[in-house]
Write a protein that holds these residues in place. Structure first.
Motif, PDB file in Angstrom:
ATOM      1  N   ARG A  94       0.864  -1.145   0.002  1.00  0.00           N
ATOM      2  CA  ARG A  94       0.003   0.012  -0.022  1.00  0.00           C
ATOM      3  C   ARG A  94       0.887   1.074   0.071  1.00  0.00           C
ATOM      4  O   ARG A  94       0.280   2.347  -0.472  1.00  0.00           O
ATOM      5  CB  ARG A  94      -0.982   0.220   1.335  1.00  0.00           C
ATOM      6  CG  ARG A  94      -1.878  -1.090   1.129  1.00  0.00           C
ATOM      7  CD  ARG A  94      -3.296  -0.890   1.950  1.00  0.00           C
ATOM      8  NE  ARG A  94      -4.322  -1.771   1.680  1.00  0.00           N
ATOM      9  CZ  ARG A  94      -5.488  -1.898   2.465  1.00  0.00           C
ATOM     10  NH1 ARG A  94      -5.597  -1.315   3.339  1.00  0.00           N
ATOM     11  NH2 ARG A  94      -6.342  -2.772   1.846  1.00  0.00           N
ATOM     12  N   ARG A  95       2.250   1.285   0.566  1.00  0.00           N
ATOM     13  CA  ARG A  95       2.978   2.403   0.359  1.00  0.00           C
ATOM     14  C   ARG A  95       3.614   2.405  -0.674  1.00  0.00           C
ATOM     15  O   ARG A  95       3.895   3.585  -1.201  1.00  0.00           O
ATOM     16  CB  ARG A  95       4.050   2.079   1.624  1.00  0.00           C
ATOM     17  CG  ARG A  95       3.839   2.198   3.028  1.00  0.00           C
ATOM     18  CD  ARG A  95       4.980   2.599   3.936  1.00  0.00           C
ATOM     19  NE  ARG A  95       5.964   1.490   3.690  1.00  0.00           N
ATOM     20  CZ  ARG A  95       6.080   0.347   4.472  1.00  0.00           C
ATOM     21  NH1 ARG A  95       5.152   0.343   5.503  1.00  0.00           N
ATOM     22  NH2 ARG A  95       6.820  -0.390   4.218  1.00  0.00           N
TER      23      ARG A  95
ATOM     24  N   ASP B  48       6.051   0.795  -2.080  1.00  0.00           N
ATOM     25  CA  ASP B  48       7.478   0.103  -2.072  1.00  0.00           C
ATOM     26  C   ASP B  48       7.775  -0.965  -2.653  1.00  0.00           C
ATOM     27  O   ASP B  48       6.683  -2.179  -3.082  1.00  0.00           O
ATOM     28  CB  ASP B  48       7.894   0.018  -0.561  1.00  0.00           C
ATOM     29  CG  ASP B  48       7.763   1.293   0.154  1.00  0.00           C
ATOM     30  OD1 ASP B  48       7.747   2.176  -0.254  1.00  0.00           O
ATOM     31  OD2 ASP B  48       7.928   1.053   1.638  1.00  0.00           O
TER      32      ASP B  48
END
Length: 304
Positions: A32-33, A35
């Motif tokens: 969700r980030r 990354d």
């Protein structure tokens, strides 16, 4: 080091299961980030499907891609299994070419035979006995919404099928109480009930099963391969075994509702429940992706 397989939840210790659930949440946050996390670069997952699938295929294929690896889809039409090659021979050959195998099949014995001759980890994507990957996602969803499931009460309403068997395994591993409500003649297999002794109670009254429960869950009345039994099963279940608002009202006010999907609104669950505020079904479905990524990391030694 010997090869680890994941054919049932009981192939893990309680501690390993909890670590996988925790790791699944970490992988979900990483995704969700936005990354990049690619510990499985150069790794290939072979996926053998004897039963059709939406969530299992998409979650494993996307999961391998997100981890930097590759997934190969194989149906009976695409392999020599469909032409009568022994399971053992397919296992010997395929496990020399891929790094991990997921099998979605009918007879659980197929998984046992394959894994006995495989050089690489084998994952049960569903069998007629159990559906352990779904339980990873379910347990992750409960942890996200309500915390530790230890000591809680779960109500299973409906058929004593492979999902029910996996909930029994989970109850024994993670030390929670499971009440199973099903019509006479549709109880879970006695082998699983005996193995879960002390954690599972079988009854016929769904409202009694749901009383004070922290989680209420169900599944379709006729599983894949039981289509010819649909009318007979509907007659057995329809009168009492739909999870509706009245049944959910018996549970704890903070109880959540789960369903492994696909769901038949108006049959095993009312639309007001699956689409209502207590439902965590969509988080549960999304978690197939992240829980299976955590499992793949664990089996391939990318995260211990």
């Amino acid at each position: 080091m010997s090869v680890r397989h994941f054919l049932t939840l009981r192939d893990l210790t309680a501690d390993e299961l909890r670590r996988i659930i925790t790791r699944a949440g970490e992988l979900k946050a990483i995704h969700r980030r936005g990354d990049r996390h690619t510990p499985l670069q150069g790794k290939t997952l072979g996926m053998i499907f004897e039963k059709s699938s939406t969530r299992t295929r998409v979650s494993f294929e996307v999961g391998m891609a997100q981890l930097g690896g590759h997934a190969l889809f194989l149906s009976p039409r695409d392999t020599q299994l469909g032409r009568g090659e022994p399971v053992e021979d397919t296992a010997r050959v395929l496990s020399r070419m891929v790094d991990v195998v997921m099998i979605r099949t009918f007879a659980h014995e197929t998984l046992e035979r394959f894994s006995a001759h495989s050089r690489v980890p084998v994952i049960n994507g569903l069998s007629d006995d159990v559906h352990p990957c779904q339980l990873l996602a379910d347990l992750q969803a409960y942890h996200e919404h309500r915390g530790d499931i230890r000591g809680r009460t779960v109500a299973w309403i409906g058929d004593g099928n492979n999902m029910c068997h996996s909930w029994i395994n989970a109850a024994a591993l993670l030390d929670f109480k499971l009440r199973v409500a099903c019509p006479k003649g549709y109880e879970p297999d006695a082998r699983f009930v005996e193995a879960g002794a002390g954690h599972v109670e079988i009854m016929q009254d769904p409202h009694a099963a749901a009383a004070g429960a922290d989680l209420v869950t169900t599944d379709v009345w006729a599983s894949m391969g039981q289509e010819e039994e649909q009318a007979r099963r509907a007659a057995a279940f329809a009168a009492d075994y739909q999870v509706d608002a009245a049944l959910m009202a018996q549970a704890d006010p903070q109880a959540v509702f789960m369903h492994c999907l696909p769901a038949h609104r108006g049959e095993e669950v009312a639309a007001e429940v699956i689409d209502g505020p207590q439902s965590v079904v969509w988080d549960e479905a999304e978690n197939r992706l992240h829980a299976q990524k955590a499992l793949l990391e664990f089996l391939l030694g990318a995260y211990i």
